[in-house]
Design an enzyme around this catalytic site. Sequence first.
Site, PDB file in Angstrom:
ATOM      1  N   GLN A   1     -15.861   7.665 -29.398  1.00  0.00           N
ATOM      2  CA  GLN A   1     -16.445   7.468 -30.725  1.00  0.00           C
ATOM      3  C   GLN A   1     -17.856   8.040 -30.797  1.00  0.00           C
ATOM      4  OE1 GLN A   1     -16.074   3.276 -31.594  1.00  0.00           O
ATOM      5  NE2 GLN A   1     -13.996   3.548 -32.381  1.00  0.00           N
TER       6      GLN A   1
ATOM      7  N   HIS B   1      -8.911  -2.479 -15.927  1.00  0.00           N
ATOM      8  CA  HIS B   1      -8.148  -2.285 -14.678  1.00  0.00           C
ATOM      9  C   HIS B   1      -8.826  -1.172 -13.876  1.00  0.00           C
ATOM     10  CE1 HIS B   1      -4.829  -5.072 -15.460  1.00  0.00           C
ATOM     11  NE2 HIS B   1      -5.273  -4.941 -16.687  1.00  0.00           N
TER      12      HIS B   1
ATOM     13  N   ASN C   1      -1.578   4.397  -9.671  1.00  0.00           N
ATOM     14  CA  ASN C   1      -0.515   4.454  -8.673  1.00  0.00           C
ATOM     15  C   ASN C   1       0.452   3.289  -8.920  1.00  0.00           C
ATOM     16  OD1 ASN C   1      -1.256   2.119  -7.027  1.00  0.00           O
ATOM     17  ND2 ASN C   1      -3.044   3.339  -6.409  1.00  0.00           N
ATOM     18  N   LEU C   2       1.612   3.331  -8.266  1.00  0.00           N
ATOM     19  CA  LEU C   2       2.666   2.365  -8.616  1.00  0.00           C
ATOM     20  C   LEU C   2       2.298   0.933  -8.229  1.00  0.00           C
ATOM     21  CD1 LEU C   2       5.943   4.373  -7.863  1.00  0.00           C
ATOM     22  CD2 LEU C   2       4.515   4.329  -9.912  1.00  0.00           C
TER      23      LEU C   2
ATOM     24  N   SER D   1       0.835  -1.209   0.000  1.00  0.00           N
ATOM     25  CA  SER D   1       0.000   0.000   0.000  1.00  0.00           C
ATOM     26  C   SER D   1       0.870   1.260   0.000  1.00  0.00           C
ATOM     27  CB  SER D   1      -0.948   0.002   1.200  1.00  0.00           C
ATOM     28  OG  SER D   1      -0.215   0.007   2.408  1.00  0.00           O
TER      29      SER D   1
ATOM     30  N   ARG E   1      -0.252  -8.357 -17.457  1.00  0.00           N
ATOM     31  CA  ARG E   1      -0.257  -8.099 -18.894  1.00  0.00           C
ATOM     32  C   ARG E   1       1.074  -8.363 -19.598  1.00  0.00           C
ATOM     33  NH1 ARG E   1      -5.594  -8.343 -20.115  1.00  0.00           N
ATOM     34  NH2 ARG E   1      -6.809  -6.986 -18.751  1.00  0.00           N
TER      35      ARG E   1
ATOM     36  N   GLN F   1      -9.188  -4.032 -23.115  1.00  0.00           N
ATOM     37  CA  GLN F   1      -8.547  -4.811 -22.043  1.00  0.00           C
ATOM     38  C   GLN F   1      -7.946  -3.879 -20.993  1.00  0.00           C
ATOM     39  OE1 GLN F   1      -6.172  -8.274 -23.807  1.00  0.00           O
ATOM     40  NE2 GLN F   1      -6.738  -7.097 -25.609  1.00  0.00           N
TER      41      GLN F   1
END
Length: 207
Positions: free
Chosen positions: A90, A80, A158-159, A56, A169, A76
Amino acid sequence: MRIIKPGFIIEDEINGIEVLKKIERAGRTCYKSEAKITEDSCREFVKKIIASGHHSVLEHEKVTVRVVCDRSTSHQGVRHRIATFSQESQRFCNYSKEGFGNEITFVQPDFDLEEDDIDLLRAIEAHYFKKIAQGKKPQQARYFLPNGTKTEFVVSMNLRSWRHFFELRTSPKADSQIQALAKGLLAEFRRLIPVIFDDITPEEPTL
Ligand SMILES: Cc1cc2nc3c(=O)[nH]c(=O)nc-3n(C[C@H](O)[C@H](O)[C@H](O)COP(=O)(O)OP(=O)(O)OC[C@H]3O[C@@H](n4cnc5c(N)ncnc54)[C@H](O)[C@@H]3O)c2cc1C
């Protein structure tokens, strides 16, 4: 009609050591060990934070990236959820307008397009323009656009979320195009920010 390559730009100016120092300052609050901060203590501290699973603390820093890709890759990406997205719409973008060069842009896939593929894309473009000329709105004409249509989105994560994105991925199990994007981004993140992404090592495809 235009066919372009996918790509990305990191929108932030990143000072990797400052990123580590900020995370160290936040993390040491938990242990009240700020007195141990030195000029180069941040690398070791952040390494320990990651090894211990205290992830965290990595959420205190974020990176924003602009991605140009096709709609199947972006679909895809936007799954997240611990992230913020702003994506080319569009609904509102009318590709028959001058601002878009009066043409539809598609993204080169990771295989060679053949003559009949190009013919199909040209026919789709012509159909989209015909529908617009007949009075359909872009949000209606987009019904005919394929997954290969170019899109652009800006994503901030965030990291900790970026680590999760790279773990999922860059895997050989991921779709090849998002895998290529993730591997390119990971290499750049590792170049810019020490330590935080060093333990994420994409496996080579096994198939
Ligand atoms: C190889 C691969 C194949 C895939 N195939 C498909 C597919 O066929 N169909 C499909 O629909 N999707 C598919 N996906 C997408 C996948 O299901 C996820 O939507 C996507 O990878 C985002 O991952 P995430 O949920 O872990 O990330 P995020 O949404 O960024 O979430 C990060 C983490 O936060 C926690 N979290 C977030 N939201 C919740 C919640 N509501 N409850 C509890 N914990 C939460 C979880 O720990 C999660 O891992 C695939 C993904 C991969 C990598």
